[in-house]
Scaffold this active site. Structure first.
Site, short mmCIF file in Angstrom:
data_model
loop_
_atom_site.label_atom_id
_atom_site.label_comp_id
_atom_site.label_asym_id
_atom_site.label_seq_id
_atom_site.Cartn_x
_atom_site.Cartn_y
_atom_site.Cartn_z
CG HIS A 68 -2.19 -0.93 0.92
ND1 HIS A 68 -3.54 -0.16 1.14
CD2 HIS A 68 -2.21 -2.23 0.66
CE1 HIS A 68 -4.28 -1.43 1.04
NE2 HIS A 68 -3.63 -2.44 0.72
N GLY A 74 4.89 6.03 -4.26
CA GLY A 74 6.19 5.57 -4.20
C GLY A 74 6.42 4.87 -2.74
N PRO A 167 -5.41 -1.73 -6.11
CG PRO A 167 -4.34 -3.67 -6.00
CD PRO A 167 -4.30 -2.25 -5.78
CG ASP A 249 -3.69 -20.69 1.23
OD1 ASP A 249 -4.51 -21.71 1.42
OD2 ASP A 249 -2.54 -20.70 1.21
#
Length: 329
Positions: A68, A74, A167, A249
């Protein structure tokens, strides 16, 4: 003529020597602190290890914090800056869910580094975050790798700068590729970095529509494994506590491995943006490659992390080295 050639040759050699001794500003390098804080890596690693032993959340929280940070302004640790009026990066809705353990990891590692008199106020928060990220990946069973250093800390952190920079769970492959390409990252880099979800967790609201109201025809997203979807419904009932966290997961949630990609093959990607990597035929071959080889995933992840760590960095006299990671000097 021979003398002129000799002079040119010597000049070229001296220039090369100068570039090796004094690297060009704007370029990160391994061993950046070898003369100013030679044991920086062991100091950071020790602090991170101690924090990791207290809670596993240290790993996904630190890794997500690094991502993030780099995708907004940057890799300059601007995500760490706090604002008294709630207008810094960390106050944006896309960052508000960043777990406190990630911030705490960097703060503790910074304190450990500064406790060495040779290192006090010489190592940037941005570099400490990059090192800590490498360390949590390794502690969780993933690959270790050399980290390029020399980043400076940013002085600006605004809530507005986060907008449209990260995203979202419903992104398509094209949206993911466009966003990552804007930072010089390829589709393979993007898929490898998505593999960080192997130790990630999410709140139910981020995928609620996939399991309850995907469309008029299908309440459950048809790309989602039905058995898995029903398990998710049990963990995320309609009136679920918003603080409930779900492992991204479901098979090896506390091991950094390629199980994430094997899950995608079974329709067990938690986000639309996860499953799209397998559903879309353009990215499926890479998913299959990583699912078949943990080593191949590890190599690609290290390469992608190195490239990610170079995004928008400040070096030389740019920015500053923060004394306190949460505020400018």
């Amino acid at each position: 003529m021979a003398n002129a050639s000799l002079i040119i040759l010597l000049s070229s050699f001296l220039l090369l020597l100068l570039l090796l001794v004094f690297p060009v500003s704007g370029q990160l390098q391994q061993g950046f602190y070898k003369n100013t804080c030679p044991n920086v890596e062991s100091l950071v690693r020790s602090a991170v290890q101690k924090k990791f032993q207290q809670t596993f959340v240290t790993a996904p929280a630190t890794l997500r914090l690094f991502f993030h940070d780099c995708f907004v302004r940057g890799c300059d640790a601007s995500v760490m800056l706090a604002s008294p009026n709630g207008r810094s990066e960390k106050d944006h809705p896309d960052d508000i869910s960043l777990a406190g353990d990630g911030f705490d990891t960097v703060i503790k590692a910074k304190a450990a580094v500064d406790s060495d008199s040779r290192c006090t106020n010489k190592v940037s928060c941005a570099d400490i975050l990059a090192l800590a990220t490498r360390d949590v990946v390794a502690l969780a069973g993933g690959p270790s790798y050399s980290v390029e250093l020399g980043r400076r800390d940013g002085r600006i952190s605004t809530k507005a700068s986060v907008q449209h920079k990260l995203p979202h769970p419903d992104f398509s492959l094209d949206q993911l590729n466009t966003m990552f390409a804007s930072h010089g990252l390829t589709q393979t880099d993007m898929i490898a970095l998505s593999g960080a979800h192997t130790i990630g967790f999410s709140h139910c609201s981020r995928f609620f529509n996939r399991i309850y109201k995907f469309s008029k025809q299908n309440r459950i997203d048809p790309t989602l494994n039905t058995t898995y979807a029903l398990q998710l419904r049990q963990m995320c009932p309609t009136r679920v506590d918003p603080r409930v966290a779900i492992n991204m997961d479901p098979t090896t949630p506390q091991t950094f491995d390629n199980a994430y990609f094997q899950n995608l093959q079974k329709g067990m990607g938690l986000f639309t943006s996860d499953q799209a990597l397998f559903t879309d035929s353009r990215s499926r071959p890479i998913v299959n490659q990583f699912a078949a080889s943990n080593a191949a995933f590890g190599r690609a992840f290290v390469s992608a992390m190195t490239k990610l760590g170079r995004v928008g960095v400040m070096t030389g006299n740019q920015g500053e080295i923060r004394r306190d990671c949460s505020r400018v000097n």
